[in-house]
Design an enzyme around this catalytic site. Structure first.
Site, mmCIF file in Angstrom:
data_model
loop_
_atom_site.group_PDB
_atom_site.id
_atom_site.type_symbol
_atom_site.label_atom_id
_atom_site.label_comp_id
_atom_site.label_asym_id
_atom_site.label_seq_id
_atom_site.Cartn_x
_atom_site.Cartn_y
_atom_site.Cartn_z
ATOM 1 N N ASP A 290 37.060 40.371 47.800
ATOM 2 C CA ASP A 290 36.805 41.327 46.710
ATOM 3 C C ASP A 290 38.052 41.727 45.908
ATOM 4 O O ASP A 290 38.226 42.913 45.584
ATOM 5 C CB ASP A 290 36.126 42.582 47.275
ATOM 6 C CG ASP A 290 34.816 42.288 47.979
ATOM 7 O OD1 ASP A 290 34.375 41.125 47.965
ATOM 8 O OD2 ASP A 290 34.223 43.220 48.554
ATOM 9 N N LYS B 297 28.478 38.682 47.204
ATOM 10 C CA LYS B 297 27.892 39.426 48.318
ATOM 11 C C LYS B 297 27.402 40.798 47.850
ATOM 12 O O LYS B 297 28.095 41.472 47.099
ATOM 13 C CB LYS B 297 28.906 39.555 49.462
ATOM 14 C CG LYS B 297 30.170 40.338 49.137
ATOM 15 C CD LYS B 297 31.141 40.209 50.296
ATOM 16 C CE LYS B 297 32.313 41.142 50.275
ATOM 17 N NZ LYS B 297 32.097 42.556 50.068
ATOM 18 N N CYS C 120 35.479 46.511 53.296
ATOM 19 C CA CYS C 120 34.961 45.139 53.238
ATOM 20 C C CYS C 120 35.745 44.163 54.109
ATOM 21 O O CYS C 120 35.173 43.224 54.664
ATOM 22 C CB CYS C 120 34.886 44.673 51.797
ATOM 23 S SG CYS C 120 33.627 45.577 50.871
HETATM 24 N N1 TIU Z 1 35.309 45.688 48.815
HETATM 25 C C1 TIU Z 1 35.183 46.893 49.371
HETATM 26 O O1 TIU Z 1 35.932 47.259 50.264
HETATM 27 N N2 TIU Z 1 34.219 47.739 48.839
HETATM 28 C C2 TIU Z 1 34.342 49.110 48.791
HETATM 29 O O2 TIU Z 1 33.463 49.799 48.298
HETATM 30 N N3 TIU Z 1 35.511 49.631 49.287
HETATM 31 C C3 TIU Z 1 35.898 50.940 49.253
HETATM 32 O O3 TIU Z 1 36.907 51.250 49.870
HETATM 33 N N4 TIU Z 1 35.200 51.813 48.544
#
Ligand code: TIU
Length: 220
Positions: free
Chosen positions: A24, A129, A162
């Site tokens: 991400d 995802k 994530c």
């Molecule tokens: N990619 C991921 O970690 N999604 C989140 O929403 N992370 C947060 O720390 N909010």
């Protein structure tokens, strides 16, 4: 076999069965105006991940080892976004709302895309995802099985969300997960530290923790 210096112990891996996973690294998490900022976070805290992760990405590219990028996000009609996620908290903008980088966390929008510094090149896998973990409702496991991958270098953002969810999912599926600490980041330094400590505690209950220097020294 290649030995990577790590905690709680050094680990031997077959590089031919090892993939780099970038979780991400999207504008929505790293840049102002995206999902991370709408949740109330200081997104500048994640910027320091880009340079060390870029060095690891370059090394994997020159060794022609498998590289997998993931993106968290949803279909434009939000049919894959559960109400429990959409209604969560009191963000300044909700998933699907218009923002300066397009609709928040929606596939195809500028904010959902990966940052240019780490942008995928031909031959690299991109997994979309809907959840926090990279295995849930995705083709990741079949990609790994097809390529006979046994070990994952898990990087990206955010460490305790994530990245951690993906490491837990992967660990239960039998993959050895190695996390370079400076290649993942969090809006909460204390959660970053705790997340890494949890991975390597109890003899490496979820995996191994290293850093980009030790990883690069091992694979170069
Ligand atoms: N990619 C991921 O970690 N999604 C989140 O929403 N992370 C947060 O720390 N909010």
């Amino acid at each position: 076999m290649t030995t990577v210096k790590a905690e709680p112990a050094d680990i031997e891996i077959d590089l031919k069965r090892t993939a780099l996973v970038l979780i991400d690294m999207q504008r929505d998490f790293l840049l102002p105006g995206g999902f991370g900022e709408t949740l109330g976070n200081d997104v500048s805290l994640l910027g320091k991940v880009v340079a060390p992760l870029g060095r690891v990405l370059s090394a994997f590219r020159s060794l022609q080892l498998p590289i997998i990028h993931t993106r968290e996000g949803h279909k434009p009609d939000l049919s894959d976004a559960p109400p429990a996620k959409l209604e969560r908290g009191t963000p300044s903008k909700r998933i699907g709302d218009p923002g300066p980088m397009g609709r928040i966390l929606i596939r195809g929008e500028a904010g959902h895309d990966l940052i240019p510094e780490l942008y995928p090149i031909a031959g690299e896998v991109v997994i979309d995802k809907p959840g926090k973990g990279a295995f849930y409702a995705t083709e990741l496991q079949s990609v790994l099985v097809d390529r006979e991958i046994e070990n994952l270098i898990v990087t990206g953002v955010t460490t305790e969300v994530c990245v951690h969810t993906t490491v837990r999912e992967a660990n239960d599926r039998g993959y050895r997960c190695i996390v370079p600490a400076d290649c993942c980041g969090s809006y909460f330094p204390e959660f970053h530290a705790a997340g890494l400590a949890m991975i390597k505690a109890q003899g490496g209950i979820f995996g191994w923790v290293t850093d980009s220097s030790r990883l690069l020294a091992a694979i170069s």
